[in-house]
Motif scaffolding. Structure first.
Motif, PDB file in Angstrom:
ATOM      1  N   ASP A  73       0.801  -1.262   0.058  1.00  0.00           N
ATOM      2  CA  ASP A  73      -0.081   0.064   0.072  1.00  0.00           C
ATOM      3  C   ASP A  73       0.702   1.334   0.134  1.00  0.00           C
ATOM      4  OD1 ASP A  73      -2.494  -1.387  -0.108  1.00  0.00           O
ATOM      5  OD2 ASP A  73      -2.796  -1.143   2.152  1.00  0.00           O
ATOM      6  N   GLU A  96      -4.788  -6.106  -7.415  1.00  0.00           N
ATOM      7  CA  GLU A  96      -5.201  -6.007  -5.866  1.00  0.00           C
ATOM      8  C   GLU A  96      -6.592  -5.170  -6.192  1.00  0.00           C
ATOM      9  OE1 GLU A  96      -4.569  -6.581  -2.906  1.00  0.00           O
ATOM     10  OE2 GLU A  96      -6.210  -5.329  -2.165  1.00  0.00           O
ATOM     11  N   GLU A  97      -7.388  -6.325  -5.365  1.00  0.00           N
ATOM     12  CA  GLU A  97      -9.063  -5.882  -5.476  1.00  0.00           C
ATOM     13  C   GLU A  97      -9.311  -4.893  -4.507  1.00  0.00           C
ATOM     14  OE1 GLU A  97     -13.429  -6.883  -4.474  1.00  0.00           O
ATOM     15  OE2 GLU A  97     -11.745  -7.820  -3.492  1.00  0.00           O
ATOM     16  N   SER A  98      -8.899  -5.247  -3.081  1.00  0.00           N
ATOM     17  CA  SER A  98      -9.493  -4.360  -1.961  1.00  0.00           C
ATOM     18  C   SER A  98      -8.498  -5.012  -0.637  1.00  0.00           C
ATOM     19  CB  SER A  98     -10.819  -4.000  -1.460  1.00  0.00           C
ATOM     20  OG  SER A  98     -11.373  -5.412  -1.265  1.00  0.00           O
ATOM     21  N   ASP A 114      -6.566   0.189  -4.285  1.00  0.00           N
ATOM     22  CA  ASP A 114      -7.437  -0.811  -4.436  1.00  0.00           C
ATOM     23  C   ASP A 114      -7.784  -0.919  -6.243  1.00  0.00           C
ATOM     24  OD1 ASP A 114      -7.833  -1.646  -1.992  1.00  0.00           O
ATOM     25  OD2 ASP A 114      -9.226  -0.267  -1.411  1.00  0.00           O
ATOM     26  N   TYR A 115      -8.219  -1.874  -6.560  1.00  0.00           N
ATOM     27  CA  TYR A 115      -8.848  -1.701  -8.043  1.00  0.00           C
ATOM     28  C   TYR A 115      -7.631  -1.650  -8.919  1.00  0.00           C
ATOM     29  CZ  TYR A 115     -12.967  -2.500  -5.444  1.00  0.00           C
ATOM     30  OH  TYR A 115     -14.034  -2.740  -4.335  1.00  0.00           O
TER      31      TYR A 115
END
Length: 181
Positions: free
Chosen positions: A75, A161-163, A86-87
């Motif tokens: 992150d 990376e979705e969430s 995210d996304y």
């Protein structure tokens, strides 16, 4: 489900479109025209009912392109690059140089999905070695490949990376060398 033949065709087209070539030296660090790393393109996607990036995500314009040294993301690194946490999807590609003759093991850890391709020296075509394109917590997948010292191999890593917490770490090891980025 991925169509490997279609993926190989698209990947070969990507390499043909490259104006520069990325190479990795025996220490696992890469160089592209004097800068360290593989060509990395980042994409954003809108989640759908599958929560996976749509196959068309790589057909849109990337939100960022850079040279990425060690294949490590989280992150804080995404934020420092001005990217969403995210996304987001990463497409990293280039060439890696075999550090030794013999068995080399590749390890890729991620939260969420990953796919790794490497070329077959006899045909030069990319071969899907890790197909782990799912929403999931952090996990590590590995594969081994007999390589010839000094030879270059096409290499491609896709990550999404979705969430939640983003995490990606790619390493390799070989006789006399523990895991290293």
């Amino acid at each position: 489900e991925i169509d490997v033949a279609d993926a190989n065709t698209k990947a070969v087209a990507e390499w043909n479109a490259l104006n520069t070539q990325a190479y990795a030296n025996a220490n696992g660090t890469c160089s592209t025209m004097g800068a360290g790393g593989l060509r990395a393109q980042y994409y954003n996607y809108v989640p759908n009912s599958t929560r996976l990036p749509p196959p068309s995500v790589f057909e849109q314009a990337p939100i960022k392109t850079e040279v990425l040294g060690p294949l490590t993301l989280d992150d804080s690194l995404l934020i420092s690059k001005g990217l969403p946490v995210d996304y987001v999807v990463l497409n990293a590609l280039g060439y890696i140089q075999a550090p030794v003759t013999g068995l080399v093991t590749f390890y890729v850890s991620s939260d969420d999905g990953k796919r790794v391709y490497i070329s077959n020296t006899t045909t030069g075509l990319l071969v899907l070695k890790i197909d782990d394109w799912y929403n999931q917590g952090a996990n590590e997948k590995e594969f081994s490949l007999n390589m010839t010292a000094g030879e270059f191999y096409k290499f491609k890593l896709e990550y999404f990376e979705e969430s939640g917490a983003a995490y990606l770490n790619a390493m390799w090891s070989y006789a006399g060398q523990a895991k290293v980025n």
